[in-house]
Design an enzyme around this catalytic site. Structure first.
Site, short mmCIF file in Angstrom:
data_model
loop_
_atom_site.label_atom_id
_atom_site.label_comp_id
_atom_site.label_asym_id
_atom_site.label_seq_id
_atom_site.Cartn_x
_atom_site.Cartn_y
_atom_site.Cartn_z
CB CYS A 2 -0.93 0.44 1.00
SG CYS A 2 -1.39 -1.49 1.36
NE ARG A 3 3.74 2.58 -0.94
CZ ARG A 3 5.43 2.72 -0.11
NH1 ARG A 3 6.04 3.39 -0.38
NH2 ARG A 3 5.23 1.77 0.76
#
Length: 249
Positions: A2-3
């Site tokens: 994820c970011r």
């Protein structure tokens, strides 16, 4: 892995965070630069939360599809302006569901929350922590994922009146104790304050004195970006940033 990102400051168009920069969140969905072995792309959903007014609860737009495949968000981002934003793209851990309710930001009242990382040994490692939550919280989890449980743990502390900084720090310490090696980059905001932990993954900060931007990866090559060392907790407002050691990691 994820970011995610959070912005606090003068109102800006969502495009300036999600699409316009050379390494904007949209690009990070298909060409992230610093996944650190946690996958290759972030194609398992995305979410954006923003505050339409200083005293308003946040609005969310989430989908379980890749950010690059959504035709509505670019139009929405082109006409939406906000002074506080939390957004994320998701790379689901193998075995966890790909569904809209599993995508950050998670929300309650003014709070928005995101997790970038993974809880090792899930779910058995965190059973002792889950057992301390109210049964209602467990049977109404947003999704059967580590991120949703982390949100439930943080939310439980916030509901009890804990300071948000301490709530995040204590949650990370308790999870790290039962699930060593977990990556626990958490991000929490109420639209005025943003709190982030750096535990096993990357976070960078750019502060101008009038605005602050926290992001898993810098959105551009501006020299004002500063990488936050691992094992730190970041507390930010639009006016500035302070860091401290994150205990227990």
């Amino acid at each position: 892995m994820c970011r995610h990102l959070a912005y606090l400051g003068p109102p800006v168009g969502l495009r300036t965070l999600l699409y316009d920069p050379p390494y904007a969140l949209a690009r990070q969905s298909w060409a992230p630069r610093d996944m650190r072995g946690g996958g290759t792309i972030n194609a398992d959903g995305f979410g954006v939360g923003w505050y339409p007014g200083a005293d308003a609860d946040p609005v969310r737009y989430r989908r379980a599809q890749p950010m690059w495949g959504d035709a509505t968000l670019p139009q929405l981002a082109a006409v939406t302006v906000a002074g506080a934003v939390l957004a994320a793209v998701r790379s689901a851990t193998v075995g966890m569901p790909v569904q809209e309710s599993a995508v950050a930001p998670f929300a309650e009242g003014r709070w928005l929350f995101s997790h970038n990382g993974v809880v090792r040994g899930w779910p058995d490692s965190v059973l002792p922590l889950a057992a301390d939550l109210p049964v209602r919280d467990l049977i109404t989890l947003d999704a059967p994922t580590d991120a949703a449980l982390l949100w439930a743990l943080v939310r439980h502390r916030l509901r009890a009146g804990e300071d948000p900084v301490e709530a995040l720090a204590a949650t990370v310490a308790s999870v790290a104790a039962v699930a060593p090696g977990s990556r626990l980059n958490l991000l929490l905001t109420d639209g005025r304050l943003a709190v982030a932990t750096v535990a096993g993954h990357a976070l960078s900060v750019r502060a101008t004195g009038a605005a602050v931007l926290l992001a898993s990866e810098p959105l551009d090559d501006d020299p004002g970006w500063q990488a936050v060392p691992d094992g730190q907790l970041v507390v930010a407002t639009a006016a500035g940033v302070r860091t401290r050691t994150l205990p227990g990691v």
